[in-house]
Design an enzyme around this catalytic site. Structure first.
Site, mmCIF file in Angstrom:
data_model
loop_
_atom_site.group_PDB
_atom_site.id
_atom_site.type_symbol
_atom_site.label_atom_id
_atom_site.label_comp_id
_atom_site.label_asym_id
_atom_site.label_seq_id
_atom_site.Cartn_x
_atom_site.Cartn_y
_atom_site.Cartn_z
ATOM 1 N N LYS A 247 0.821 -1.215 0.000
ATOM 2 C CA LYS A 247 0.000 0.000 0.000
ATOM 3 C C LYS A 247 0.856 1.266 0.000
ATOM 4 O O LYS A 247 0.419 2.308 -0.477
ATOM 5 C CB LYS A 247 -0.908 0.043 1.231
ATOM 6 C CG LYS A 247 -1.743 -1.184 1.429
ATOM 7 C CD LYS A 247 -2.845 -1.283 0.426
ATOM 8 C CE LYS A 247 -3.604 -2.585 0.604
ATOM 9 N NZ LYS A 247 -4.786 -2.681 -0.207
HETATM 10 C C1 PLP Z 1 -0.829 -7.675 2.270
HETATM 11 C C2 PLP Z 1 -1.968 -7.559 1.331
HETATM 12 N N1 PLP Z 1 -2.063 -8.438 0.321
HETATM 13 C C3 PLP Z 1 -3.079 -8.389 -0.541
HETATM 14 C C4 PLP Z 1 -4.085 -7.452 -0.425
HETATM 15 C C5 PLP Z 1 -5.180 -7.447 -1.437
HETATM 16 O O1 PLP Z 1 -5.015 -6.378 -2.334
HETATM 17 P P1 PLP Z 1 -6.283 -5.774 -3.082
HETATM 18 O O2 PLP Z 1 -7.232 -5.363 -2.031
HETATM 19 O O3 PLP Z 1 -5.744 -4.626 -3.839
HETATM 20 O O4 PLP Z 1 -6.822 -6.870 -3.921
HETATM 21 C C6 PLP Z 1 -4.030 -6.522 0.619
HETATM 22 C C7 PLP Z 1 -5.060 -5.493 0.851
HETATM 23 O O5 PLP Z 1 -5.706 -4.985 0.058
HETATM 24 C C8 PLP Z 1 -2.933 -6.553 1.489
HETATM 25 O O6 PLP Z 1 -2.812 -5.654 2.456
HETATM 26 N N1 LIG Z 2 -6.438 -5.002 2.229
HETATM 27 C C1 LIG Z 2 -6.730 -3.632 2.437
HETATM 28 C C2 LIG Z 2 -8.197 -3.354 2.370
HETATM 29 C C3 LIG Z 2 -8.470 -2.037 1.755
HETATM 30 O O1 LIG Z 2 -8.156 -2.078 0.429
HETATM 31 P P1 LIG Z 2 -7.926 -0.802 -0.466
HETATM 32 O O2 LIG Z 2 -6.830 -1.207 -1.379
HETATM 33 O O3 LIG Z 2 -9.200 -0.536 -1.128
HETATM 34 O O4 LIG Z 2 -7.510 0.359 0.381
HETATM 35 C C4 LIG Z 2 -6.086 -3.212 3.751
HETATM 36 O O5 LIG Z 2 -5.092 -3.812 4.098
HETATM 37 O O6 LIG Z 2 -6.539 -2.326 4.425
#
Ligand code: PLP
Ligand SMILES: N[C@@H](CCOP(=O)(O)O)C(=O)O
Length: 475
Positions: free
Chosen positions: A120
Site C-alpha cells: 500500500k
Molecule cells: C498484504 C496484502 N495483500 C493483498 C491485499 C489485497 O489487495 P487488493 O485489495 O488490492 O486486492 C491486501 C489489501 O488490500 C494486502 O494488504
Molecule cells: N487489504 C486492504 C483493504 C483495503 O483495500 P484498499 O486497497 O481498497 O484500500 C487493507 O489492508 O486495508
C-alpha cells in the site's frame, strides 16, 4: 485526460478533482475515458528508466492537469531508495520494487519495502504528496475517511501524519488484524490521526465509507476524502510497478510475463489489468484469494456472490478477508464493453446483497481476452508454502504472498516468467511465521517493540450515523 463513472450518471472530471473525492456522485467508480496506448518505441525507451522516471512517464498519461515539472518533482520526491529502504533478500533499494529470483522463470516482486512494510505504501506515499500539493494550491483541507483490513490504514496514516491540512479517520475491524498491524496504527499519537475499531469485518467498515461518500451534502460540508482504492489515484500509482516488474523479468520487449496477485479488494490486480489494456505484454493475470474466495469463484464460474460479514472468515492472511471487492466494478465495466447501464443493473443487485451470474452471457464469452485465471489458498496451504519457500529458496514469505505463490505454482505457462507480487513482509504476521517455521521474522530496527507502545483507538459499532458524528466532533 478526463474520468468517467462506471455508472454513467456523473459528469466527466479532471484528475485533481477526483483526487480529493472517493466515489463518483452516482455511486460509481472513476476510470479514464480511454486507456492510453503504449507504443513499442515508448516501451523500448522506458526499459532504461529509473522507477521515478518510469512513474512520471506513466502517470503523466493519466494526470494532465498538474504541470509536468511539478508532477516530475512530486514523483521524484516519492520514489526514493530512502523511502523504500526495507529491502530483503539482497534487493537493490534503488530499483524501489526489485525482483527476488526463486528459480529460473519464477520471481517475487518486492512491493513492501516502504515505511509500513506492505504494498500500500507504493501508492499511498504518492497520494500524500499529491494531496499536499493540490490542497496547498487550492488553499483547502481534507478529512479522510478510510477502511482497512490491516495495511491500507497504516500506509495512509504514515503518509498523512503531521500534514497540516489533512485529518485521517480510519475504520478497522476490531480484533481481526495481526498484533503488529494493530500496533502500527493504534500507537500513532499524531493529533491528525483517529483510529476507530469497528465491531465487524472490513466489509462493514467499507460499507460505512461508501455510505458517507454517497451523502453528497455531508461529504461537501465536511470535506470528506478517500484513500481506499475507490480513489483512482491509488490504482494509477499501482500500474507503474507492473511495467517495472516486466522490465526486470525480461531481456526484451518481445517477451511476455505473467503476474500473480494476492487479492482482496481487487485494487492491485485492477492496476495489472489496466497495464495490460495499455499494451504491456502480460500473458496472464493470476488472481489468488485466501479462504474468502468470492473473486476466485467469479473467475471460475461467472457468478459473483458477495458474502455477508458472518460468512467472511478471519484468516491468517487477514488483509485479504474481504467479500465485497470494490474495484471489481472497474473490471466488470470493461468486461461489459464499458456499458454503464449494465453495471448499474448488476450493482443494483450487489447493493441489495444479491449475486449476479454472467456465465450464460455474451460478456462471459469475452473473458479469455482479459487473460485472468484464479485460485485459492487456505491456512494449511499457506503454512506449507511458507515452509516450501524457506526450504527450497531460502526466502521467507508473508502469509499473503504465500497465498500468491501457492496459486502461481498451479498456473505457470511454459516459457513465460511468473512474477508473484509480494504484498507484505513477514514481520507483519509473526504469529503465523512462528507457526510455520518456528522462528521470528527479522524486523527493521525502527519497528522493533511497537506492540509495547501506548495505543490510541476507540471501539464503535458499525453505525453510519454514530461514525459521522464522531468525525464531526473531531474536526
Ligand atoms: C498484504 C496484502 N495483500 C493483498 C491485499 C489485497 O489487495 P487488493 O485489495 O488490492 O486486492 C491486501 C489489501 O488490500 C494486502 O494488504
Ligand atoms: N487489504 C486492504 C483493504 C483495503 O483495500 P484498499 O486497497 O481498497 O484500500 C487493507 O489492508 O486495508
Amino acid at each position: 485526460m478526463r474520468y468517467i463513472s462506471t455508472r454513467g450518471n456523473a459528469a466527466p472530471q479532471a484528475f485533481c478533482d477526483i483526487l480529493l473525492g472517493g466515489l463518483a456522485p452516482d455511486g460509481g467508480l472513476y476510470l479514464p475515458e480511454i486507456y492510453p496506448q503504449i507504443t513499442r518505441a515508448e516501451l523500448d525507451a522506458w526499459r532504461q528508466l529509473s522507477y521515478a522516471d518510469l512513474a512520471y512517464e506513466i502517470l503523466s498519461k493519466f494526470i494532465t492537469d498538474i504541470p509536468a515539472v511539478d508532477l516530475k518533482a512530486l514523483v521524484a520526491k516519492t520514489y526514493t531508495a530512502q523511502v523504500y529502504c526495507h529491502t530483503r533478500n539482497g534487493g537493490d533499494a534503488a530499483q524501489i520494487t526489485p525482483l527476488t529470483k526463486l528459480e529460473d522463470g519464477l520471481y517475487t516482486q518486492e512491493l513492501s519495502n516502504g515505511p509500513t512494510l506492505a504494498f500500500k505504501d507504493m501508492a499511498m506515499q504518492l497520494l500524500g504528496n499529491l494531496f499536499e500539493y493540490v490542497l496547498d494550491k487550492r488553499g483547502e483541507a481534507i478529512n479522510i475517511l478510510g477502511a482497512t483490513s490491516g495495511d491500507t490504514g497504516s500506509a495512509a496514516e504514515y503518509a498523512m501524519r503531521g500534514k497540516h491540512n489533512v485529518k485521517v479517520f480510519m475504520l478497522s475491524p476490531d480484533g481481526k488484524m495481526s498484533a503488529f498491524q494493530r500496533a502500527q496504527m493504534y500507537s500513532l499519537q499524531d493529533e491528525n490521526i483517529f483510529n476507530i475499531a469497528v465491531t465487524g469485518m472490513f466489509d462493514d467498515a467499507q460499507d460505512i465509507v461508501k455510505a458517507v461518500s454517497n451523502d453528497a451534502a455531508f461529504k461537501a460540508k465536511n470535506k470528506i476524502g478517500a484513500v481506499n482504492s475507490i480513489n483512482w489515484a491509488r490504482v494509477a500509482a499501482q500500474i507503474v510497478y507492473y511495467f517495472q516488474g516486466y522490465f526486470l523479468a525480461t531481456q526484451s520487449n518481445d517477451e511476455q510475463v505473467a503476474f500473480t496477485v494476492p487479492s482482496g479488494n481487487f485494487g492491485n490486480i485492477c492496476a495489472g489489468h489496466i497495464a495490460r489494456q495499455m499494451g504491456l505484454p502480460i500473458a496472464r493475470l493470476v488472481l489468488a484469494t485466501n479462504e474468502n474466495d468470492v473473486l476466485d469463484e467469479f473467475f471460475r464460474t461467472g457468478v459473483y456472490r458477495p458474502r455477508t460479514s458472518v460468512e467472511t472468515s478471519v484468516t491468517s492472511s487477514p488483509s485479504m478477508d474481504i467479500s465485497k471487492a470494490s474495484n471489481f466494478e472497474r473490471f466488470v465495466f470493461d468486461l461489459v464493453g464499458r456499458d454503464p447501464a449494465v453495471v448499474r443493473e448488476l450493482w443494483a443487485k450487489v447493493d441489495k446483497g444479491e449475486a449476479f451470474d454472467l456465465s450464460a452471457t455474451a460478456h462471459w464469452a469475452k473473458m479469455p481476452q482479459f487473460a485472468f485465471v484464479s485460485g485459492k489458498s487456505t491456512h494449511n496451504d499457506r503454512i506449507k508454502t511458507i515452509r516450501f519457500a524457506q526450504g527450497r529458496y531460502n526466502v521467507m514469505l508473508d502469509t499473503h504472498t504465500a497465498d500468491g505463490l501457492k496459486v502461481a505454482l498451479e498456473n505457470r505457462l511454459p516459457g513465460v516468467p511468473m512474477v508473484v507480487l509480494e504484498t507484505a513482509q513477514p514481520a507483519k504476521f509473526e504469529e503465523t511465521i512462528r507457526e510455520a517455521l518456528g522462528t521470528e521474522p527479522v524486523r527493521p530496527a525502527d519497528l522493533k517493540g511497537i506492540e509495547n507502545l501506548p495505543q490510541r483507538v476507540v471501539v464503535m459499532a458499525p453505525d453510519v450515523t454514530a461514525i459521522k458524528q464522531f468525525v464531526v466532533d473531531h474536526l
